[in-house]
Write a protein that holds these residues in place. Structure first.
Motif, PDB file in Angstrom:
ATOM      1  N   VAL A  14       0.831  -1.205   0.000  1.00 15.41           N
ATOM      2  CA  VAL A  14       0.000   0.000   0.000  1.00 15.41           C
ATOM      3  C   VAL A  14       0.863   1.252   0.000  1.00 15.41           C
ATOM      4  O   VAL A  14       0.656   2.173  -0.797  1.00 15.41           O
ATOM      5  N   ASN A  15       1.846   1.288   0.898  1.00 18.83           N
ATOM      6  CA  ASN A  15       2.727   2.461   0.981  1.00 18.83           C
ATOM      7  C   ASN A  15       4.000   2.043   1.710  1.00 18.83           C
ATOM      8  O   ASN A  15       4.069   2.127   2.938  1.00 18.83           O
ATOM      9  N   PHE A  16       5.005   1.614   0.953  1.00 24.10           N
ATOM     10  CA  PHE A  16       6.217   1.127   1.593  1.00 24.10           C
ATOM     11  C   PHE A  16       6.947   2.233   2.336  1.00 24.10           C
ATOM     12  O   PHE A  16       7.503   1.997   3.413  1.00 24.10           O
ATOM     13  N   ASP A  17       6.967   3.435   1.791  1.00 27.16           N
ATOM     14  CA  ASP A  17       7.671   4.536   2.451  1.00 27.16           C
ATOM     15  C   ASP A  17       7.112   4.776   3.853  1.00 27.16           C
ATOM     16  O   ASP A  17       7.874   4.947   4.812  1.00 27.16           O
ATOM     17  N   GLN A  18       5.792   4.794   3.973  1.00 24.32           N
ATOM     18  CA  GLN A  18       5.175   5.004   5.279  1.00 24.32           C
ATOM     19  C   GLN A  18       5.434   3.813   6.194  1.00 24.32           C
ATOM     20  O   GLN A  18       5.693   3.974   7.394  1.00 24.32           O
ATOM     21  N   PHE A  19       5.362   2.612   5.626  1.00 26.25           N
ATOM     22  CA  PHE A  19       5.670   1.402   6.392  1.00 26.25           C
ATOM     23  C   PHE A  19       7.092   1.459   6.924  1.00 26.25           C
ATOM     24  O   PHE A  19       7.357   1.121   8.091  1.00 26.25           O
ATOM     25  N   PHE A  20       8.031   1.907   6.100  1.00 28.25           N
ATOM     26  CA  PHE A  20       9.438   1.991   6.485  1.00 28.25           C
ATOM     27  C   PHE A  20       9.627   2.985   7.621  1.00 28.25           C
ATOM     28  O   PHE A  20      10.412   2.752   8.549  1.00 28.25           O
ATOM     29  N   ILE A  21       8.900   4.085   7.565  1.00 28.69           N
ATOM     30  CA  ILE A  21       8.973   5.093   8.628  1.00 28.69           C
ATOM     31  C   ILE A  21       8.437   4.524   9.942  1.00 28.69           C
ATOM     32  O   ILE A  21       9.069   4.654  10.992  1.00 28.69           O
ATOM     33  N   TYR A  22       7.270   3.876   9.878  1.00 31.16           N
ATOM     34  CA  TYR A  22       6.690   3.266  11.081  1.00 31.16           C
ATOM     35  C   TYR A  22       7.613   2.205  11.661  1.00 31.16           C
ATOM     36  O   TYR A  22       7.739   2.080  12.882  1.00 31.16           O
ATOM     37  N   PHE A  23       8.249   1.455  10.786  1.00 30.18           N
ATOM     38  CA  PHE A  23       9.178   0.408  11.209  1.00 30.18           C
ATOM     39  C   PHE A  23      10.310   1.010  12.040  1.00 30.18           C
ATOM     40  O   PHE A  23      10.667   0.480  13.108  1.00 30.18           O
ATOM     41  N   HIS A  24      10.872   2.110  11.566  1.00 25.75           N
ATOM     42  CA  HIS A  24      11.963   2.755  12.296  1.00 25.75           C
ATOM     43  C   HIS A  24      11.471   3.414  13.588  1.00 25.75           C
ATOM     44  O   HIS A  24      12.170   3.393  14.616  1.00 25.75           O
ATOM     45  N   GLU A  25      10.294   4.015  13.540  1.00 22.59           N
ATOM     46  CA  GLU A  25       9.753   4.642  14.739  1.00 22.59           C
ATOM     47  C   GLU A  25       9.458   3.612  15.818  1.00 22.59           C
ATOM     48  O   GLU A  25       9.536   3.911  17.010  1.00 22.59           O
ATOM     49  N   LEU A  26       9.130   2.406  15.397  1.00 20.56           N
ATOM     50  CA  LEU A  26       8.862   1.327  16.344  1.00 20.56           C
ATOM     51  C   LEU A  26      10.145   0.831  17.005  1.00 20.56           C
ATOM     52  O   LEU A  26      10.179   0.561  18.213  1.00 20.56           O
ATOM     53  N   LEU A  27      11.217   0.739  16.210  1.00 16.53           N
ATOM     54  CA  LEU A  27      12.459   0.157  16.716  1.00 16.53           C
ATOM     55  C   LEU A  27      13.394   1.157  17.378  1.00 16.53           C
ATOM     56  O   LEU A  27      14.182   0.788  18.248  1.00 16.53           O
ATOM     57  N   PHE A  28      13.311   2.425  16.966  1.00 18.83           N
ATOM     58  CA  PHE A  28      14.271   3.413  17.462  1.00 18.83           C
ATOM     59  C   PHE A  28      13.558   4.574  18.157  1.00 18.83           C
ATOM     60  O   PHE A  28      12.496   5.017  17.711  1.00 18.83           O
ATOM     61  N   ARG A  29      14.169   5.042  19.231  1.00 18.38           N
ATOM     62  CA  ARG A  29      13.558   6.100  20.037  1.00 18.38           C
ATOM     63  C   ARG A  29      14.076   7.486  19.661  1.00 18.38           C
ATOM     64  O   ARG A  29      13.835   8.446  20.370  1.00 18.38           O
ATOM     65  N   ASN A  30      14.801   7.585  18.559  1.00 15.52           N
ATOM     66  CA  ASN A  30      15.351   8.871  18.125  1.00 15.52           C
ATOM     67  C   ASN A  30      15.243   8.981  16.605  1.00 15.52           C
ATOM     68  O   ASN A  30      14.739   8.079  15.939  1.00 15.52           O
ATOM     69  N   ASP A  31      15.717  10.107  16.088  1.00 11.30           N
ATOM     70  CA  ASP A  31      15.667  10.348  14.645  1.00 11.30           C
ATOM     71  C   ASP A  31      17.036  10.195  13.983  1.00 11.30           C
ATOM     72  O   ASP A  31      17.250  10.706  12.876  1.00 11.30           O
ATOM     73  N   ASP A  32      17.946   9.491  14.634  1.00 12.76           N
ATOM     74  CA  ASP A  32      19.296   9.342  14.087  1.00 12.76           C
ATOM     75  C   ASP A  32      19.327   8.532  12.797  1.00 12.76           C
ATOM     76  O   ASP A  32      20.316   8.555  12.071  1.00 12.76           O
ATOM     77  N   TRP A  33      18.244   7.820  12.521  1.00 14.25           N
ATOM     78  CA  TRP A  33      18.194   7.018  11.282  1.00 14.25           C
ATOM     79  C   TRP A  33      17.923   7.887  10.056  1.00 14.25           C
ATOM     80  O   TRP A  33      18.036   7.421   8.928  1.00 14.25           O
ATOM     81  N   LEU A  34      17.584   9.154  10.279  1.00  9.65           N
ATOM     82  CA  LEU A  34      17.359  10.079   9.169  1.00  9.65           C
ATOM     83  C   LEU A  34      18.706  10.673   8.745  1.00  9.65           C
ATOM     84  O   LEU A  34      19.112  11.737   9.215  1.00  9.65           O
ATOM     85  N   PHE A  35      19.399   9.966   7.867  1.00  9.47           N
ATOM     86  CA  PHE A  35      20.744  10.369   7.443  1.00  9.47           C
ATOM     87  C   PHE A  35      20.692  11.560   6.484  1.00  9.47           C
ATOM     88  O   PHE A  35      19.764  11.676   5.670  1.00  9.47           O
ATOM     89  N   ASP A  36      21.688  12.400   6.570  1.00  7.02           N
ATOM     90  CA  ASP A  36      21.877  13.498   5.627  1.00  7.02           C
ATOM     91  C   ASP A  36      22.943  13.077   4.628  1.00  7.02           C
ATOM     92  O   ASP A  36      24.098  12.853   5.007  1.00  7.02           O
ATOM     93  N   PRO A  37      22.598  12.922   3.340  1.00  2.00           N
ATOM     94  CA  PRO A  37      23.570  12.456   2.331  1.00  2.00           C
ATOM     95  C   PRO A  37      24.819  13.333   2.238  1.00  2.00           C
ATOM     96  O   PRO A  37      25.870  12.863   1.800  1.00  2.00           O
ATOM     97  N   LEU A  38      24.709  14.585   2.659  1.00  2.00           N
ATOM     98  CA  LEU A  38      25.871  15.473   2.601  1.00  2.00           C
ATOM     99  C   LEU A  38      26.934  15.076   3.616  1.00  2.00           C
ATOM    100  O   LEU A  38      28.130  15.274   3.383  1.00  2.00           O
ATOM    101  N   TYR A  39      26.497  14.520   4.737  1.00  9.15           N
ATOM    102  CA  TYR A  39      27.438  14.145   5.791  1.00  9.15           C
ATOM    103  C   TYR A  39      27.630  12.636   5.894  1.00  9.15           C
ATOM    104  O   TYR A  39      28.684  12.178   6.347  1.00  9.15           O
TER     105      TYR A  39
END
Length: 212
Positions: free
Chosen positions: A146-171
């Protein structure tokens, strides 16, 4: 004592499902061949000016850090990571270690459960639980479709208590060579492996039922 035996059986069934899930995760995270296929077909190395072989070296260095307790520091030949990225990979490593611990523990309980059912000629008891379990992977696949992008976000929010998984390609250039399509394929592989495990146990149960 009947309640005690019933409680033990529930724990053994739970152990069986956790064994199947943790084993599936181990197979999936170590599917180096899948990343190699993606690296070739998507020309991932060219995105960061690396040959495919060189990119695979870095990927294996990342996997070594995540898989082995004695590798205490993440060091890739061609990638440096920000503090948040290092924290995220450390969190992932912790989940990997937990998964291995669960797999080892449940391998023991599942082996005991298997031996007990076989000795008592009750392997047929796998039939109903596995028929039910077979529905779980397709349901997960449908949610993903239905929506893999949203599923992927929920998956990370479930497993991790922070936003460190949101990588910046510049760094953190490593995220450039870890595309969403690769993670989608990992989930598909995990669903197929899990479905195969459930189907195998169902087949064993049906064979045992026919032999009664």
């Amino acid at each position: 004592m009947a309640w005690l035996n019933k409680g033990r059986d529930w724990l053994l069934w739970l152990g069986l499902y956790l064994w199947a899930l943790s084993g599936t995760i181990i197979v999936t995270i170590n599917a180096v061949w899948l990343y190699w296929v993606n690296a070739h077909l998507q020309h991932l190395g060219s995105l960061v000016n690396l040959a495919t072989g060189r990119l695979m070296t870095n990927y294996l260095q990342l996997l070594a850090y995540l898989n082995f307790p004695w590798v205490g520091k993440l060091k890739m030949t061609d990638f440096t990571d920000s503090t948040s990225a290092l924290i995220h990979f450390a969190d992932v490593k912790g989940l990997f270690m937990l998964d291995y611990a669960v797999f080892i523990l449940t391998s023991i309980t599942t082996y005991y459960f298997w031996r007990r059912l076989k000795r008592q000629q009750q392997l047929w008891r796998f039939v109903l639980p596995m028929q039910t379990a077979l529905w779980v992977p397709p349901i997960i696949a449908a949610v993903m479709a239905v929506n893999f992008d949203q599923f992927f976000i929920y998956f990370h929010e479930l497993l991790f208590r922070n936003d460190d998984w949101l990588f910046d390609p510049l760094y953190d250039r490593i995220i450039i060579v870890l595309p969403d399509t690769f993670f989608l394929q990992c989930f598909v592989l995990a669903i197929l492996v899990l479905e195969w495990i459930f189907a195998t146990y169902l087949m064993i149960g049906k064979r045992a039922l026919k032999s009664l």
